[in-house]
Scaffold this motif. Structure first.
Motif, PDB file in Angstrom:
ATOM      1  N   PHE A  36       0.836  -1.209   0.000  1.00 21.59           N
ATOM      2  CA  PHE A  36       0.000   0.000   0.000  1.00 21.59           C
ATOM      3  C   PHE A  36       0.870   1.257   0.000  1.00 21.59           C
ATOM      4  CE2 PHE A  36      -2.500  -3.045   2.735  1.00 21.59           C
ATOM      5  CZ  PHE A  36      -3.434  -3.373   1.770  1.00 21.59           C
ATOM      6  N   PRO A  37       1.431   1.580  -1.138  1.00 22.37           N
ATOM      7  CA  PRO A  37       2.341   2.745  -1.179  1.00 22.37           C
ATOM      8  C   PRO A  37       1.647   4.040  -0.733  1.00 22.37           C
ATOM      9  CG  PRO A  37       1.934   1.842  -3.382  1.00 22.37           C
ATOM     10  CD  PRO A  37       1.315   0.910  -2.428  1.00 22.37           C
ATOM     11  N   ASP A  38       0.330   4.093  -0.920  1.00 24.49           N
ATOM     12  CA  ASP A  38      -0.416   5.281  -0.482  1.00 24.49           C
ATOM     13  C   ASP A  38      -0.142   5.617   0.976  1.00 24.49           C
ATOM     14  OD1 ASP A  38      -1.520   5.460  -2.900  1.00 24.49           O
ATOM     15  OD2 ASP A  38      -3.629   5.423  -2.206  1.00 24.49           O
ATOM     16  N   LEU A  39      -0.102   4.571   1.795  1.00 23.91           N
ATOM     17  CA  LEU A  39       0.049   4.793   3.234  1.00 23.91           C
ATOM     18  C   LEU A  39       1.374   5.475   3.527  1.00 23.91           C
ATOM     19  CD1 LEU A  39      -1.373   1.566   4.855  1.00 23.91           C
ATOM     20  CD2 LEU A  39      -2.504   3.728   4.372  1.00 23.91           C
ATOM     21  N   LYS A  40       2.383   5.070   2.756  1.00 31.82           N
ATOM     22  CA  LYS A  40       3.695   5.665   2.985  1.00 31.82           C
ATOM     23  C   LYS A  40       3.647   7.170   2.727  1.00 31.82           C
ATOM     24  CE  LYS A  40       7.019   3.357   0.997  1.00 31.82           C
ATOM     25  NZ  LYS A  40       8.189   2.601   0.572  1.00 31.82           N
ATOM     26  N   SER A  41       2.956   7.555   1.654  1.00 36.62           N
ATOM     27  CA  SER A  41       2.950   8.981   1.342  1.00 36.62           C
ATOM     28  C   SER A  41       2.088   9.791   2.314  1.00 36.62           C
ATOM     29  CB  SER A  41       2.523   9.224  -0.109  1.00 36.62           C
ATOM     30  OG  SER A  41       1.482   8.366  -0.458  1.00 36.62           O
ATOM     31  N   PHE A  42       1.168   9.115   3.010  1.00 34.95           N
ATOM     32  CA  PHE A  42       0.367   9.852   4.003  1.00 34.95           C
ATOM     33  C   PHE A  42       0.797   9.542   5.431  1.00 34.95           C
ATOM     34  CE2 PHE A  42      -2.632   9.590   0.363  1.00 34.95           C
ATOM     35  CZ  PHE A  42      -2.743  10.946   0.155  1.00 34.95           C
ATOM     36  N   TRP A  43       1.999   9.020   5.572  1.00 36.52           N
ATOM     37  CA  TRP A  43       2.494   8.473   6.830  1.00 36.52           C
ATOM     38  C   TRP A  43       2.203   9.340   8.054  1.00 36.52           C
ATOM     39  CZ3 TRP A  43       3.233   3.829   8.137  1.00 36.52           C
ATOM     40  CH2 TRP A  43       4.123   3.437   9.128  1.00 36.52           C
ATOM     41  N   GLU A  44       2.380  10.649   7.926  1.00 35.39           N
ATOM     42  CA  GLU A  44       2.218  11.497   9.110  1.00 35.39           C
ATOM     43  C   GLU A  44       0.932  12.308   9.082  1.00 35.39           C
ATOM     44  OE1 GLU A  44       5.774  13.543  10.118  1.00 35.39           O
ATOM     45  OE2 GLU A  44       6.825  11.643  10.399  1.00 35.39           O
ATOM     46  N   ARG A  45       0.053  11.951   8.177  1.00 36.82           N
ATOM     47  CA  ARG A  45      -1.247  12.629   8.133  1.00 36.82           C
ATOM     48  C   ARG A  45      -2.216  12.025   9.128  1.00 36.82           C
ATOM     49  NH1 ARG A  45      -3.800  14.277   3.119  1.00 36.82           N
ATOM     50  NH2 ARG A  45      -2.096  14.944   1.801  1.00 36.82           N
ATOM     51  N   LYS A  46      -3.176  12.801   9.516  1.00 36.27           N
ATOM     52  CA  LYS A  46      -4.229  12.247  10.378  1.00 36.27           C
ATOM     53  C   LYS A  46      -5.063  11.243   9.591  1.00 36.27           C
ATOM     54  CE  LYS A  46      -4.865  15.028  14.254  1.00 36.27           C
ATOM     55  NZ  LYS A  46      -5.594  16.040  14.971  1.00 36.27           N
ATOM     56  N   ALA A  47      -5.282  10.085  10.192  1.00 32.34           N
ATOM     57  CA  ALA A  47      -5.979   9.023   9.476  1.00 32.34           C
ATOM     58  C   ALA A  47      -7.408   9.418   9.118  1.00 32.34           C
ATOM     59  CB  ALA A  47      -5.977   7.745  10.309  1.00 32.34           C
ATOM     60  N   GLY A  48      -7.984  10.322   9.913  1.00 34.19           N
ATOM     61  CA  GLY A  48      -9.343  10.760   9.632  1.00 34.19           C
ATOM     62  C   GLY A  48      -9.475  11.457   8.284  1.00 34.19           C
ATOM     63  N   ASN A  49      -8.362  11.977   7.764  1.00 41.25           N
ATOM     64  CA  ASN A  49      -8.429  12.691   6.488  1.00 41.25           C
ATOM     65  C   ASN A  49      -8.216  11.794   5.278  1.00 41.25           C
ATOM     66  OD1 ASN A  49      -8.710  14.936   8.071  1.00 41.25           O
ATOM     67  ND2 ASN A  49      -6.541  15.478   7.990  1.00 41.25           N
ATOM     68  N   LEU A  50      -7.992  10.512   5.509  1.00 42.18           N
ATOM     69  CA  LEU A  50      -7.770   9.617   4.376  1.00 42.18           C
ATOM     70  C   LEU A  50      -9.075   9.373   3.614  1.00 42.18           C
ATOM     71  CD1 LEU A  50      -5.554   6.824   5.985  1.00 42.18           C
ATOM     72  CD2 LEU A  50      -4.814   8.809   4.700  1.00 42.18           C
ATOM     73  N   SER A  51      -8.925   8.929   2.368  1.00 41.30           N
ATOM     74  CA  SER A  51     -10.113   8.543   1.607  1.00 41.30           C
ATOM     75  C   SER A  51     -10.591   7.179   2.094  1.00 41.30           C
ATOM     76  CB  SER A  51      -9.767   8.466   0.124  1.00 41.30           C
ATOM     77  OG  SER A  51      -8.982   7.320  -0.110  1.00 41.30           O
ATOM     78  N   GLY A  52     -11.772   6.796   1.661  1.00 40.85           N
ATOM     79  CA  GLY A  52     -12.341   5.517   2.104  1.00 40.85           C
ATOM     80  C   GLY A  52     -11.423   4.349   1.775  1.00 40.85           C
ATOM     81  N   GLY A  53     -10.870   4.346   0.574  1.00 42.05           N
ATOM     82  CA  GLY A  53     -10.010   3.251   0.159  1.00 42.05           C
ATOM     83  C   GLY A  53      -8.745   3.191   1.005  1.00 42.05           C
ATOM     84  N   GLN A  54      -8.190   4.365   1.278  1.00 41.54           N
ATOM     85  CA  GLN A  54      -6.960   4.394   2.079  1.00 41.54           C
ATOM     86  C   GLN A  54      -7.227   3.926   3.506  1.00 41.54           C
ATOM     87  OE1 GLN A  54      -6.303   8.466   1.273  1.00 41.54           O
ATOM     88  NE2 GLN A  54      -4.865   8.103  -0.409  1.00 41.54           N
ATOM     89  N   LYS A  55      -8.400   4.290   4.013  1.00 45.86           N
ATOM     90  CA  LYS A  55      -8.748   3.823   5.359  1.00 45.86           C
ATOM     91  C   LYS A  55      -8.816   2.300   5.385  1.00 45.86           C
ATOM     92  CE  LYS A  55     -11.331   7.762   7.088  1.00 45.86           C
ATOM     93  NZ  LYS A  55     -12.654   8.382   7.063  1.00 45.86           N
ATOM     94  N   GLN A  56      -9.389   1.757   4.317  1.00 45.48           N
ATOM     95  CA  GLN A  56      -9.500   0.307   4.212  1.00 45.48           C
ATOM     96  C   GLN A  56      -8.103  -0.317   4.232  1.00 45.48           C
ATOM     97  OE1 GLN A  56     -11.352  -2.469   4.817  1.00 45.48           O
ATOM     98  NE2 GLN A  56     -12.898  -1.180   3.846  1.00 45.48           N
ATOM     99  N   MET A  57      -7.185   0.291   3.507  1.00 48.42           N
ATOM    100  CA  MET A  57      -5.823  -0.237   3.447  1.00 48.42           C
ATOM    101  C   MET A  57      -5.157  -0.138   4.814  1.00 48.42           C
ATOM    102  SD  MET A  57      -4.757   1.545  -0.106  1.00 48.42           S
ATOM    103  CE  MET A  57      -5.727   1.238  -1.566  1.00 48.42           C
ATOM    104  N   LEU A  58      -5.395   0.970   5.487  1.00 52.27           N
ATOM    105  CA  LEU A  58      -4.799   1.163   6.809  1.00 52.27           C
ATOM    106  C   LEU A  58      -5.326   0.107   7.772  1.00 52.27           C
ATOM    107  CD1 LEU A  58      -3.097   2.695   8.786  1.00 52.27           C
ATOM    108  CD2 LEU A  58      -4.922   4.365   9.049  1.00 52.27           C
ATOM    109  N   SER A  59      -6.620  -0.124   7.686  1.00 46.69           N
ATOM    110  CA  SER A  59      -7.222  -1.093   8.584  1.00 46.69           C
ATOM    111  C   SER A  59      -6.650  -2.485   8.326  1.00 46.69           C
ATOM    112  CB  SER A  59      -8.736  -1.080   8.404  1.00 46.69           C
ATOM    113  OG  SER A  59      -9.359  -1.773   9.433  1.00 46.69           O
ATOM    114  N   LEU A  60      -6.481  -2.834   7.050  1.00 46.33           N
ATOM    115  CA  LEU A  60      -5.870  -4.112   6.699  1.00 46.33           C
ATOM    116  C   LEU A  60      -4.429  -4.181   7.217  1.00 46.33           C
ATOM    117  CD1 LEU A  60      -7.058  -4.669   3.015  1.00 46.33           C
ATOM    118  CD2 LEU A  60      -7.290  -6.315   4.882  1.00 46.33           C
ATOM    119  N   SER A  61      -3.710  -3.084   7.058  1.00 47.69           N
ATOM    120  CA  SER A  61      -2.315  -3.069   7.498  1.00 47.69           C
ATOM    121  C   SER A  61      -2.200  -3.365   8.978  1.00 47.69           C
ATOM    122  CB  SER A  61      -1.684  -1.705   7.228  1.00 47.69           C
ATOM    123  OG  SER A  61      -1.885  -1.338   5.909  1.00 47.69           O
TER     124      SER A  61
END
Lengths: 252, 233, 322, 289
Positions: free
Chosen positions: B120-145
């Motif tokens: 999930f390269p997306d997560l790397k680029s948002f590494w220090e962002r607040k998770a609440g600001n992620l898109s739905g898909g990115q949240k899904q990836m974070l949750s899987l991670s």
């Protein structure tokens, strides 16, 4: 067609998530229209917008030619839109009769009376008993609501809604969590309501029941209105089938 | 058998939600739980996790009964959970979300984290962002991670496609295909295309009971079954 | 709880008769004073029960109404002559002040969640106490002041009867109120606010009404308290007054009114008795600890209180018979 | 100028004491949604323990340490036996914690008698410095310093440690924290003990600061702490710190210029916040129904 309740471009979003997206539809007087759609399609949210539990980010709700978008839930109830809840929602430590009587009392417009004429009071109670009979719950009228079985609570829920005597009834999954044996009784109650010339809006997952009862259907998908029409039309609609089976690639 | 669920019944308040669910999840496969709205799929996962403990029946994980354990102990046994709403900690950064799940910081865990970030390269680029600001898909990836970083032998994934745009769904499918080689998955899904792309075996739930099971391939070819249990008719 | 009261009216009659005869049989000053205190606090506890038991509002500042009543009568009697007319005026002023306070506080704060309301009332009551301390020209500060009351009220026996009828009146009035259509709505709100709203009731209005009525009744109890002592100091605004009311309501049984009376009697008698014991051992001076522990245990294991538990037993028994 | 400076210092010191109380209150609320009405009791116990041990041993430091230990123990006992059994029932929580407050204050009188105790700063911290035309009372400076250290410490704990991470995660979704294999009840207990310890520390510092302590001051300070927590926003540590300073300063200045209105001003401040910004200055959610 004459609509008793209408929505115009109704939209609500939470955070970045658009739960209901630009829904424009109408509910014809004295008909039963069901809302179906897969999980997360926004059905209950849409209901909450109709009943006023939620305020839309955009769009309007009209009832009999009045814009009610900004009216509170209790004001909408007084206008004639009653709703039942998906989760059983009664007054647990009051008796069954008292639960219904409170609804009758609200309908009768008795809100702030302290001293009260007993004859009139008797009338309210009689009316409550009549309604309990209608939902086949009269024999339990002295029970505390919390001691009812789940199916009986759902009946009580509907009885309270009936007592409000609303023109429009919003029923959110009236059979949720019921055992299969209890379902037919509820279907009978709803069928009875239909014959009383009321407008009913129904959310329900039990498909056979929806097809059987509804005059028309609307399908929500990802917060959008995917299709509406008679049960036959909806059944034949490819897009709807796809939405249910998950192949649907919509524009968004 | 990695996980065995036997005749569980679950009540929520007084609602009898699960009225006898049995299923088996073999190691190394993707088992899919299908069924219409309100059939009890999510409750089944929550019951396995101990969030809504069963009133009857038992749940055996790696030969051990887990149905009376508290949620955190079940998780410690090696079951990861990716809930329907993703369960993201909105006020924490992406990094912190993953850190909450990392109970060890050994080399192995670090390797796994590196693999996840490749996935999930997306997560790397948002590494220090607040998770609440992620898109739905990115949240899904974070949750899987979060579930993956713990090296759980089994992960429960609840409707990962819900509310996602089709392009994003494809991404999630690709990721799950790779994850499949590393861990066993019990997947709840209503999107049949996704379920059939991933699943080895299926169970169909209806009215709080398991109705039918078999191989995913068979189901994919049987239009009548599909319509009967999954369509609107 | 809405159901027919379990104790048959005959019991009420017998108890009332005993209480009516009591001063004729036993005219010891201390008994009369104790009973008078019980009557007054019973009314205060019932007013608290209206909030807690019938509307589901927790207030930690109920003493502000009580204190307002006590100070009003004290100040009025001191500044004006001690005639019946001044007394009536003091009653009127108490009612008006408490209604106003109940209204303002209710409108501003009852929108908040229960924690916040509890906290805020605690703070506002604290403000009243400080206010009474600081506004020396009116209240004589911390030490308080004594005042005279109409001559005929000084008769302990007569005052006993007045307090008794005050309690009976308070009970009947509040009972009527809770059984009225409006009272029923209050209970519906306690049970399930959202549902009451979806039945078409404006929840906040009712909470405010309940707050006002409870406030007025508590204010009148405070006024009686002032009359009984002929003395008032800042203690009447104290948290312990509120907690006394809370204790009485909880131990007697929330949402029953009768429970508040029983609770008031138990606690006042125990209080009296334990204070006497303080001469035997100093530890008894700290009787609040005992009450506190009983109260904690009651909240935890016995939340229905005495009357509530009896009712539940009676219900079970009835259901078994059915 | 002199007066202004002194009042400011005084207000800051008082504010920091209130902050020590409010920090625990707000953390416990943020994580567990429990409003602990007995929190002032911990404060009072800390004060008595501190003053008494200091008098017995002659060491102020040992007194403070003992106070903190007593706070931790009381907090642990309370979480396990009082809060946990009624967890999830707001009404019972409120009622039961008030009962605990009552018992805690009365127990003080049993242990140390009903009269107030007096105390004074240790020699090292007694007196004042003269800096340029300003008189700085040493002990006040200490109080301010400790308050700042605690503020920084708590912030670091929350942002830099695993425990803090879990606490913050727990504030947003406690169920998910458990699903990640963490025993949230243990975290609750630790936070509760920590909050109690901070309150007790505040109490222990108060003794020499005000000179006398009495059993009812727990409630008085708790009321101020409630005000602070509402103004600052439930669950926010920086919010509480800022609000505590505001309340402390407002109290100090009003006490000097219009002494009769000092509590009233703070209450008014709180009312304004509740009416216009119910989530507090550093908005947390969940105030209104």
């Amino acid at each position: 067609m004459e609509y008793i309740l209408e929505t115009k471009d109704l939209t609500v979003s939470f955070g970045g998530h658009v739960a209901v997206n630009g829904v424009t539809t109408g509910f014809p007087k004295n008909q039963l229209k069901s809302i179906i759609g897969p999980n997360g399609a926004g059905k209950t949210t849409f209901f909450n917008l109709l009943s006023g539990q939620l305020k839309p980010t955009k769009g309007e709700v009209w009832f009999k030619g009045i814009d009610i978008t900004h009216r509170s839930p209790d004001a909408r109830t007084r206008l004639g839109i009653g709703r039942s809840f998906q989760i059983t929602n009664v007054f647990p430590n009051l008796t069954v009769l008292e639960n219904v009587r409170l609804a009758v009392q609200s309908q009768a417009g008795i809100h702030y009376q302290l001293l009260f004429h007993f004859k009139k009071y008797r009338k309210l109670e009689e009316r409550a008993h009549q309604i309990l009979e209608k939902v086949m719950l009269d024999h339990k009228s002295d029970f505390l609501a919390k001691n009812l079985t789940h199916g009986e609570k759902r009946k009580l829920e509907i009885a309270m809604l009936l007592a409000l005597d609303s023109e429009v009834l919003l029923l959110d999954e009236p059979t949720a969590g019921m055992s299969l044996e209890e379902v037919p009784a509820i279907i009978e109650v709803i069928r009875g309501l239909k014959q009383e010339n009321r407008t009913i809006i129904l959310i329900e997952h039990k498909v056979e029941m929806v097809l059987d009862l509804s005059d028309s259907l609307m399908v929500l998908f990802n917060g959008q209105l995917l299709a509406e029409g008679s049960p036959d039309e909806i059944l034949r609609n490819e897009r709807v089938q796809e939405a249910y089976l998950g192949g649907l690639h919509d524009a968004s | 058998m990695l996980l065995k669920v036997e005749q569980i019944e679950t009540y929520i308040d007084q609602h009898h939600i699960l009225q006898g669910v049995s299923l088996e999840v073999p190691a190394g496969q993707v088992t899919v739980l299908l069924g219409r709205n309100g059939a009890g799929k999510t409750t089944t996962l929550r019951t396995i996790m101990g969030m809504t403990p069963p009133a009857k029946g038992q749940i055996i994980f790696q030969g051990e009964a887990i149905h009376q354990l508290p949620t955190h102990a079940i998780a410690q046994k090696g079951i990861g959970y990716v809930p329907e709403d993703q369960g993201i900690f909105a006020d924490l950064t992406v990094e912190e979300n993953i850190k909450v799940a990392m109970h060890k910081e050994d080399a192995e865990t670090k390797d796994r984290l590196a693999w996840i970030l490749d996935l999930f390269p997306d997560l790397k680029s948002f590494w220090e962002r607040k998770a609440g600001n992620l898109s739905g898909g990115q949240k899904q990836m974070l949750s899987l991670s979060r579930a993956l970083v713990q090296n759980n032998p089994l992960i429960l994934v609840d409707e990962p496609s819900k509310g996602l745009a089709p392009v994003v769904v494809d991404k999630v499918v690709d990721a799950l295909k790779e994850i499949k080689d590393h861990t066993t998955i019990l997947l709840v899904e209503q999107n049949f295309a996704m379920a059939s792309a991933l699943g080895d075996r299926f169970y169909i739930l209806d009215n709080g009971q398991t109705q039918l099971s078999g191989s995913m391939q068979e189901l994919a070819q049987n239009e009548e079954l599909k319509r009967k249990w999954l369509g609107i008719a | 709880m809405i159901r027919k009261l379990t104790a048959p009216p005959i019991w009420y009659g017998i108890i009332a008769a005993i209480l009516l005869i009591l001063p004729l049989v036993n005219d010891s000053r201390s008994t009369l004073i104790l009973m008078t205190q019980i009557f007054i606090f019973a009314v205060f506890a019932m007013s608290y029960d209206l909030l807690l038991g019938y509307t589901g509002i927790i207030s930690f500042g109920h003493a502000m109404f009580f204190g307002l009543g006590a100070y009003t009568v004290g100040i009025w009697m001191n500044r004006q002559d001690e005639s019946l007319f001044s007394l009536l005026m003091a009653i009127l002023v108490t009612v008006i002040l408490c209604a106003l306070l109940g209204y303002v506080l209710g409108v501003v704060t009852l929108r908040l969640k229960s924690h916040f309301y509890a906290m805020l009332t605690l703070a506002v009551a604290g403000l009243f106490q400080v206010g009474a301390e600081k506004w020396r020209s009116l209240t004589m500060g911390n030490d308080g002041f004594t005042f005279s009351i109409p001559e005929w009220l000084m008769d302990r026996q007569l005052f006993y009867y007045i307090a008794f009828f005050f309690m009976v009146g308070g009970f009947l009035l509040l009972r009527r109120f809770t059984l009225s259509p409006l009272g029923r709505i209050l209970q519906a709100i306690r049970e399930n606010e959202q549902r009451a709203e979806s039945l078409g009731y404006r929840v906040l209005h009712y909470k405010v009404i309940s707050n006002i009525v409870a406030g007025i009744v508590a204010g009148l109890a405070g006024l009686m308290y002032g009359l009984a002592l002929r003395f008032v100091n800042t203690g009447v605004f104290g948290v312990d007054i509120t907690l006394d009311g809370l204790l009485m309501t909880i131990i007697g049984g929330v949402g029953t009114l009768v429970g508040s009376i029983i609770g008031a009697a138990l606690i006042q008698i125990a209080h009296d008795w334990l204070t006497d014991l303080a001469q035997v051992h100093w530890l008894f001076e700290r009787w609040i600890i005992l009450f506190g522990i009983i109260y904690i245990l009651a909240v935890r294991f016995f939340p229905q209180g005495i009357v509530g538990s009896i009712q539940r037993l009676a219900d079970r028994w009835k259901e078994r018979k059915m | 100028m002199d007066v202004l400076f002194n009042l400011t210092l005084n207000g800051l010191a008082t504010g920091m004491l209130i902050f020590l109380l409010a920090a625990g209150l707000t953390l416990i609320f943020g994580l567990m949604h429990v409003l602990n009405f007995a929190h002032g009791g911990m404060f009072a116990w800390g004060a008595y323990t501190g003053v008494w041990v200091y008098a017995q041993t002659g060491s102020f430091t040992i007194g403070v340490i003992c106070a903190v230990i007593v706070g931790v123990i009381l907090g642990g006992l309370m979480e396990r036996w009082i809060i946990r059994p009624v967890y999830g029932n707001t009404m019972q929580q409120i009622l039961i914690t008030v009962g605990v407050m009552l018992v805690l204050s009365e127990m003080l009188k049993v242990v140390w008698g009903p009269n107030q105790l007096s105390s004074h700063p240790p020699e090292l911290l007694a007196g004042s410095w003269q800096v340029g035309g300003f008189i700085i009372i040493k002990y006040r400076l200490l109080v301010i310093l400790v308050g700042l250290l605690v503020l920084i410490g708590v912030q670091l704990l929350l942002t830099r440690t695993k425990l803090g991470l879990i606490v913050r995660a727990g504030v947003s979704d406690p169920e998910m924290v458990q699903a990640l294999g963490i025993d949230i009840r243990r975290v609750f207990m630790i936070v509760f003990m920590l909050g109690a310890a901070l309150a007790a520390l505040g109490g222990a510092l108060l003794g020499p600061y005000s000179g006398v302590i009495h059993a009812d001051m727990g409630m008085e300070f708790a009321i101020l702490a409630f005000i602070v927590v509402v103004i600052g926003g439930m669950g926010s540590i920086p919010g509480s710190a800022l609000a505590a300073v505001i309340v402390g300063l407002a109290g100090a200045f009003m006490n000097y210029y219009v002494p009769d209105l000092s509590l009233a001003v703070n209450l008014l401040l709180m009312l304004l916040v509740l009416i216009f910004r119910p989530q507090g200055l550093f908005g947390a959610k969940g105030v209104q129904q």
